[in-house]
Design an enzyme around this catalytic site. Structure first.
Site, PDB file in Angstrom:
ATOM      1  CG  ASP A  17       9.913  -6.947  15.093  1.00 36.20           C
ATOM      2  OD1 ASP A  17      10.494  -8.019  15.383  1.00 36.20           O
ATOM      3  OD2 ASP A  17       9.079  -6.846  14.165  1.00 36.20           O
TER       4      ASP A  17
ATOM      5  CG  HIS B 246       5.557  -3.825  12.765  1.00 38.19           C
ATOM      6  ND1 HIS B 246       6.221  -3.200  13.806  1.00 38.19           N
ATOM      7  CD2 HIS B 246       6.244  -4.977  12.527  1.00 38.19           C
ATOM      8  CE1 HIS B 246       7.255  -3.947  14.171  1.00 38.19           C
ATOM      9  NE2 HIS B 246       7.298  -5.023  13.411  1.00 38.19           N
TER      10      HIS B 246
ATOM     11  CG  MET C 258       6.868   3.613  18.355  1.00 34.94           C
ATOM     12  SD  MET C 258       5.326   3.800  19.265  1.00 34.94           S
ATOM     13  CE  MET C 258       4.224   4.287  17.964  1.00 34.94           C
TER      14      MET C 258
ATOM     15  CB  SER D 122       7.134  -0.365  12.919  1.00 37.40           C
ATOM     16  OG  SER D 122       5.893  -0.439  13.589  1.00 37.40           O
ATOM     17  CB  THR D 123       5.299   3.971  13.771  1.00 38.05           C
ATOM     18  OG1 THR D 123       4.864   2.940  14.652  1.00 38.05           O
ATOM     19  CG2 THR D 123       4.340   5.140  13.831  1.00 38.05           C
TER      20      THR D 123
END
Length: 196
Positions: free
Chosen positions: A134, A37, A131, A10-11
């Site tokens: 998931d 993401h 973050m 993700s991030t």
């Protein structure tokens, strides 16, 4: 050996993924499926950029796609990725986002779907920077059923949330900085699954 490598991120992911994929050989012997993401308008450009910068071939997952060794498939943004067996071949599908999962493409849904069509001991899951949690429960379950898993170490993670959640649940076979993950994948792919 392994049939498929699953990567959740993700991030901080774009640079981290590039660092990882740049170290993989063009003839890496398994397909790699990535749930990053990201909104849909960015994933095709992202896949093109990775394809230009990495030795291994990278493409966005559009329609139903038979997964081939030595290729990286970036799940389409704002959707989820699921797997099925078609003519005994692993096939990835871009699936409408499921509202039960808060992030998309969902790492949780990708890993659960892979476990439903492939033997867990023939799967490898990697949880990179991001973050939230998931994929944490599903990756932990994958390890419990004999799969091999890697969580990115805090020292290189831009955001340690997602890897930390896997580690805290006992879901990480290995905890590695990003520059050591490619080598570990290569080693696992080339050894018998039972030796993990």
């Amino acid at each position: 050996t392994a049939d498929l490598v699953l990567i959740g991120v993700s991030t901080g992911g774009p640079r981290t993924l590039e660092d990882l994929l740049a170290q993989l050989a063009v003839d890496f012997p398994a397909p790699i499926l990535v749930a990053q993401h990201m909104p849909a308008r960015f994933t095709s450009v992202f896949a093109e950029r990775l394809n230009e910068r990495c030795p291994i071939a990278v493409q966005e997952l559009a329609g139903p796609t038979q997964l081939k060794p030595g290729r990286v498939y970036i799940a389409r943004g704002d959707a989820d990725v699921t797997l099925s067996l078609r003519v005994n071949r692993l096939t990835a599908l871009s699936t409408p986002a499921d509202a039960r999962f808060p992030w998309h493409p969902s790492v949780s849904r990708m890993v659960a779907s892979a476990m439903s069509v492939a033997a867990p001991r023939r799967l490898i899951a990697v949880q990179l920077t991001g973050m939230g949690d998931d994929g944490a429960n599903e990756i932990t379950e994958l390890r419990r059923q004999g799969g091999r898993t890697i969580a990115e170490a805090e020292e290189t993670a831009v955001i340690f949330g997602m890897p930390k959640e896997v580690i805290s649940r006992g879901g990480a076979t290995k905890v590695l900085p990003v520059h050591k993950i490619a080598q570990q994948l290569q080693g696992w792919i080339l050894e018998p699954a039972s030796r993990s």
